[in-house]
Design a protein around this motif. Structure first.
Motif, PDB file in Angstrom:
ATOM      1  N   MET A 276       0.814  -1.211  -0.046  1.00 22.51           N
ATOM      2  CA  MET A 276      -0.139   0.112   0.044  1.00 22.51           C
ATOM      3  C   MET A 276       0.690   1.439   0.153  1.00 22.51           C
ATOM      4  SD  MET A 276      -3.264  -0.740   2.421  1.00 22.51           S
ATOM      5  CE  MET A 276      -2.587  -1.037   4.006  1.00 22.51           C
ATOM      6  N   VAL A 277       1.934   1.095   0.582  1.00 27.44           N
ATOM      7  CA  VAL A 277       2.841   2.352   0.587  1.00 27.44           C
ATOM      8  C   VAL A 277       3.471   2.913  -0.940  1.00 27.44           C
ATOM      9  CG1 VAL A 277       3.943   1.852   2.845  1.00 27.44           C
ATOM     10  CG2 VAL A 277       5.214   1.243   0.906  1.00 27.44           C
ATOM     11  N   ALA A 278       3.184   2.150  -1.778  1.00 19.79           N
ATOM     12  CA  ALA A 278       3.737   2.284  -3.191  1.00 19.79           C
ATOM     13  C   ALA A 278       2.547   2.407  -4.363  1.00 19.79           C
ATOM     14  CB  ALA A 278       4.829   1.402  -3.572  1.00 19.79           C
ATOM     15  N   ASN A 279       1.290   2.389  -3.774  1.00 22.80           N
ATOM     16  CA  ASN A 279       0.255   2.133  -4.684  1.00 22.80           C
ATOM     17  C   ASN A 279      -0.389   3.477  -5.434  1.00 22.80           C
ATOM     18  OD1 ASN A 279      -1.244   2.803  -2.834  1.00 22.80           O
ATOM     19  ND2 ASN A 279      -2.456   0.804  -2.448  1.00 22.80           N
ATOM     20  N   SER A 280       0.281   4.291  -5.116  1.00 16.75           N
ATOM     21  CA  SER A 280      -0.397   5.682  -5.793  1.00 16.75           C
ATOM     22  C   SER A 280      -0.243   5.757  -7.191  1.00 16.75           C
ATOM     23  CB  SER A 280       0.391   7.050  -5.272  1.00 16.75           C
ATOM     24  OG  SER A 280      -0.119   7.841  -5.932  1.00 16.75           O
ATOM     25  N   VAL A 281      -1.307   6.095  -7.891  1.00 14.62           N
ATOM     26  CA  VAL A 281      -1.407   5.941  -9.280  1.00 14.62           C
ATOM     27  C   VAL A 281      -0.061   6.750  -9.967  1.00 14.62           C
ATOM     28  CG1 VAL A 281      -2.571   6.827 -11.507  1.00 14.62           C
ATOM     29  CG2 VAL A 281      -4.065   5.719  -9.338  1.00 14.62           C
ATOM     30  N   SER A 282       0.449   7.592  -9.177  1.00 16.40           N
ATOM     31  CA  SER A 282       1.390   8.557  -9.647  1.00 16.40           C
ATOM     32  C   SER A 282       2.723   7.699  -9.730  1.00 16.40           C
ATOM     33  CB  SER A 282       1.850   9.822  -8.970  1.00 16.40           C
ATOM     34  OG  SER A 282       2.154   9.330  -7.513  1.00 16.40           O
ATOM     35  N   VAL A 283       2.596   6.592  -9.016  1.00 15.87           N
ATOM     36  CA  VAL A 283       4.008   5.708  -9.027  1.00 15.87           C
ATOM     37  C   VAL A 283       3.791   4.518 -10.242  1.00 15.87           C
ATOM     38  CG1 VAL A 283       5.165   3.513  -8.037  1.00 15.87           C
ATOM     39  CG2 VAL A 283       4.346   5.722  -6.445  1.00 15.87           C
ATOM     40  N   LEU A 284       2.591   4.204 -10.480  1.00 15.15           N
ATOM     41  CA  LEU A 284       2.389   3.257 -11.749  1.00 15.15           C
ATOM     42  C   LEU A 284       2.206   4.003 -13.086  1.00 15.15           C
ATOM     43  CD1 LEU A 284      -0.516   1.129  -9.906  1.00 15.15           C
ATOM     44  CD2 LEU A 284       2.128   0.726 -10.197  1.00 15.15           C
ATOM     45  N   LYS A 285       1.794   5.114 -13.156  1.00 14.04           N
ATOM     46  CA  LYS A 285       1.818   5.912 -14.471  1.00 14.04           C
ATOM     47  C   LYS A 285       3.050   5.914 -15.209  1.00 14.04           C
ATOM     48  CE  LYS A 285      -0.222  10.181 -16.465  1.00 14.04           C
ATOM     49  NZ  LYS A 285      -0.860  11.431 -16.303  1.00 14.04           N
ATOM     50  N   PRO A 286       4.162   5.990 -14.616  1.00 15.64           N
ATOM     51  CA  PRO A 286       5.529   5.937 -15.379  1.00 15.64           C
ATOM     52  C   PRO A 286       5.717   4.779 -16.215  1.00 15.64           C
ATOM     53  CG  PRO A 286       5.860   7.218 -13.387  1.00 15.64           C
ATOM     54  CD  PRO A 286       4.565   6.533 -13.263  1.00 15.64           C
ATOM     55  N   VAL A 287       5.186   3.652 -15.391  1.00 16.05           N
ATOM     56  CA  VAL A 287       5.626   2.283 -15.990  1.00 16.05           C
ATOM     57  C   VAL A 287       4.519   2.051 -17.336  1.00 16.05           C
ATOM     58  CG1 VAL A 287       5.367  -0.338 -15.071  1.00 16.05           C
ATOM     59  CG2 VAL A 287       5.932   1.449 -13.455  1.00 16.05           C
ATOM     60  N   GLY A 288       3.345   2.544 -17.191  1.00 16.08           N
ATOM     61  CA  GLY A 288       2.407   2.621 -18.315  1.00 16.08           C
ATOM     62  C   GLY A 288       1.288   1.885 -17.830  1.00 16.08           C
ATOM     63  N   PHE A 289       0.080   2.562 -17.761  1.00 19.72           N
ATOM     64  CA  PHE A 289      -1.245   1.771 -17.312  1.00 19.72           C
ATOM     65  C   PHE A 289      -1.301   0.472 -18.000  1.00 19.72           C
ATOM     66  CE2 PHE A 289      -3.079   6.157 -16.024  1.00 19.72           C
ATOM     67  CZ  PHE A 289      -2.477   6.101 -14.923  1.00 19.72           C
ATOM     68  N   PRO A 290      -1.192   0.375 -19.353  1.00 23.22           N
ATOM     69  CA  PRO A 290      -1.380  -1.083 -19.862  1.00 23.22           C
ATOM     70  C   PRO A 290      -0.552  -2.079 -19.290  1.00 23.22           C
ATOM     71  CG  PRO A 290      -1.068   0.837 -21.775  1.00 23.22           C
ATOM     72  CD  PRO A 290      -0.668   1.360 -20.390  1.00 23.22           C
ATOM     73  N   ASN A 291       0.532  -1.832 -18.681  1.00 24.29           N
ATOM     74  CA  ASN A 291       1.615  -2.754 -18.063  1.00 24.29           C
ATOM     75  C   ASN A 291       1.240  -2.888 -16.675  1.00 24.29           C
ATOM     76  OD1 ASN A 291       2.955  -2.669 -20.549  1.00 24.29           O
ATOM     77  ND2 ASN A 291       4.114  -0.993 -19.794  1.00 24.29           N
ATOM     78  N   VAL A 292       0.276  -2.269 -16.156  1.00 24.94           N
ATOM     79  CA  VAL A 292       0.070  -2.603 -14.676  1.00 24.94           C
ATOM     80  C   VAL A 292      -1.323  -3.109 -14.407  1.00 24.94           C
ATOM     81  CG1 VAL A 292       1.895  -1.061 -13.859  1.00 24.94           C
ATOM     82  CG2 VAL A 292      -0.433  -0.149 -14.309  1.00 24.94           C
ATOM     83  N   GLN A 293      -2.176  -3.694 -15.606  1.00 22.28           N
ATOM     84  CA  GLN A 293      -3.599  -4.072 -15.392  1.00 22.28           C
ATOM     85  C   GLN A 293      -3.346  -5.334 -14.607  1.00 22.28           C
ATOM     86  OE1 GLN A 293      -6.229  -2.175 -16.684  1.00 22.28           O
ATOM     87  NE2 GLN A 293      -4.626  -0.915 -16.605  1.00 22.28           N
ATOM     88  N   GLY A 294      -4.414  -5.174 -13.556  1.00 25.26           N
ATOM     89  CA  GLY A 294      -4.555  -6.620 -12.887  1.00 25.26           C
ATOM     90  C   GLY A 294      -3.665  -6.750 -11.487  1.00 25.26           C
ATOM     91  N   VAL A 295      -2.751  -5.512 -11.311  1.00 25.96           N
ATOM     92  CA  VAL A 295      -1.908  -5.392 -10.270  1.00 25.96           C
ATOM     93  C   VAL A 295      -2.837  -5.512  -8.864  1.00 25.96           C
ATOM     94  CG1 VAL A 295      -0.332  -3.963  -8.999  1.00 25.96           C
ATOM     95  CG2 VAL A 295       0.017  -4.575 -11.185  1.00 25.96           C
ATOM     96  N   ILE A 296      -2.596  -6.172  -7.947  1.00 24.88           N
ATOM     97  CA  ILE A 296      -3.322  -6.135  -6.551  1.00 24.88           C
ATOM     98  C   ILE A 296      -2.505  -5.557  -5.432  1.00 24.88           C
ATOM     99  CG2 ILE A 296      -4.313  -7.636  -4.956  1.00 24.88           C
ATOM    100  CD1 ILE A 296      -5.901  -8.075  -7.557  1.00 24.88           C
TER     101      ILE A 296
END
Length: 416
Positions: A276-296
């Motif tokens: 949870m400490v790293a689940n901000s959308v701002s953390v995931l966005k640089p990776v690319g939203f298509p690449n993080v689909q389904g992350v829990i």
């Protein structure tokens, strides 16, 4: 750091302040009569002001958390300007940067306490950094309130009564993740990437305890140091065992690296669980939203990027006041919302204190009776009491879909 120098002038000033800060405020400040508060610490507080200090990594490897004090400051500025402060007191909120370096945390906390003479340290962020100062603050009887981190010891250590956490503990988070994996993949093999400190170890150990007696097994573990430049080598080592599940117990910079490294491996597609400490959308966005689909991951606050909250009164207020009092801050950044939520939690906790003193705040934080914070998820409230110093113990599992998090199942109350 632990020596105590008591000067006659300081004692006299404290007595005089206690007569004004606690005398006859009644319902306006949530305090009792003068006699019940007499002799308690009133450094940093008067009838009209309260001075708080916060220490965050505004620079360094955990600088993503620098958005959190923007939310805190926006809340306090809003309350000061539009609500008359907290109990009639204007909040003077001072922020210090420790770069996520424990020696720097010690230096900055000492400045806040000894030079700035804050009433309380409201939020120190991080497990190693907060740990570096909790002996000092407890020795001096200075509240270290709502630590920004979920280390189990913030709520379980009876030798540090002046320190208390806020968010669900890593023990609670690890239990929730274990429950989810047992339900979804009852015979899964699991790999664990974790930060080599109490944060990562707490999560790892809680998950390990949570899967005991099940068909879920941990087959590989890799740790990293906050001074490491990257965790790509660790993720590569973990991938060699081809586990079904990857537990990513990392802070934002390293969490994003691990997600990216996972994506780049076409021969491995694990169920990816993110702390949870790293689940901000701002953390995931640089990776690319298509690449993080389904992350829990898990959650305890509403997701400011989720359209379901677009008409929510609390979210509308947060976004309006953040724009007004923290111009330029990203309203969809979860860390800003977490800061706002923690500040509201402090507001309501302090108003419930019997005395407007350090002792009063300490006691109020350890006797919270079902406080509701409007930006927390429905079903999650703050509650502490005798033998229970964990304000939040409920977690909502969530899955990343599209450009936001979507709740999965019901809220898990790990305190039951």
């Amino acid at each position: 750091m632990r020596t105590r120098a008591f000067r006659a002038v300081g004692v006299a000033a404290a007595v005089l302040l206690s007569l004004t800060a606690c005398g006859g405020r009644g319902d306006s400040g949530g305090t009792t009569a003068q006699g019940d508060c007499k002799g308690q610490q009133t450094i940093g507080i008067t009838d009209t002001s309260i001075k708080l200090g916060g220490v965050y990594p505004l620079s360094g490897p955990a600088s993503a958390y620098g958005e959190m004090p923007k939310g805190v400051r926006a809340y306090f500025d809003y309350v000061n300007a539009e609500k008359g402060g907290i109990g009639g007191r204007q909040v003077d909120y001072q922020v210090r940067d420790d770069g996520y370096q424990p020696p720097k945390t010690v230096e900055e906390v000492r400045r806040l306490v000894e030079q700035d003479q804050v009433f309380a340290v409201f939020q120190t962020l991080g497990t190693p950094t907060s740990s570096a100062v909790w002996d000092y603050l407890n020795d001096r009887k200075v509240p270290q309130v709502f630590v920004a981190g979920g280390a189990t010891k913030w709520g379980s250590d009876q030798d540090h009564p002046w320190t208390i956490g806020w968010q669900p503990s890593y023990l609670a988070e690890g239990k929730a993740f274990a429950q989810y994996v047992k339900q979804q993949k009852p015979n899964a093999t699991v790999a664990v990437l974790y930060q080599n400190d109490d944060f990562g170890k707490d999560l790892r150990d809680a998950f390990t305890a949570g899967i005991e007696g099940s068909g879920v097994t941990i087959v590989a573990q890799q740790s990293y140091e906050v001074t490491d430049p990257s965790v790509e080598a660790q993720v590569r080592n973990l991938s060699e065992t081809k586990p079904d599940v990857l537990l990513n117990f990392s802070t934002p910079k390293f969490a994003a690296q691990a997600v990216a490294a996972d994506v780049r491996n076409p021969d491995w597609n694990p169920l990816h669980l993110l702390s949870m400490v790293a689940n901000s959308v701002s953390v995931l966005k640089p990776v690319g939203f298509p690449n993080v689909q389904g992350v829990i991951s898990g959650a305890f606050t509403k997701d400011p990027s989720d359209p379901q909250w677009n008409t929510d009164a609390a979210m509308l207020l947060y976004k309006e006041k953040l724009a007004k009092y923290a111009p330029g801050a990203d309203p969809t950044n979860t860390y800003s919302l977490v800061g706002w939520s923690a500040a509201e939690s402090f507001h309501k906790t302090f108003e419930a204190a019997k005395c407007a003193t350090r002792e009063g705040l300490r006691d109020a934080a350890r006797n919270i009776s079902g406080i509701s914070v409007d930006t927390l998820l429905p079903g999650i409230t703050l509650k502490t009491g005798a033998g229970d110093a964990f304000p939040m113990e409920a977690i909502q599992i969530q899955r990343f879909e599209g450009d936001h998090w979507t709740p999965v199942g019901s809220v898990i109350d790990t305190g039951k």
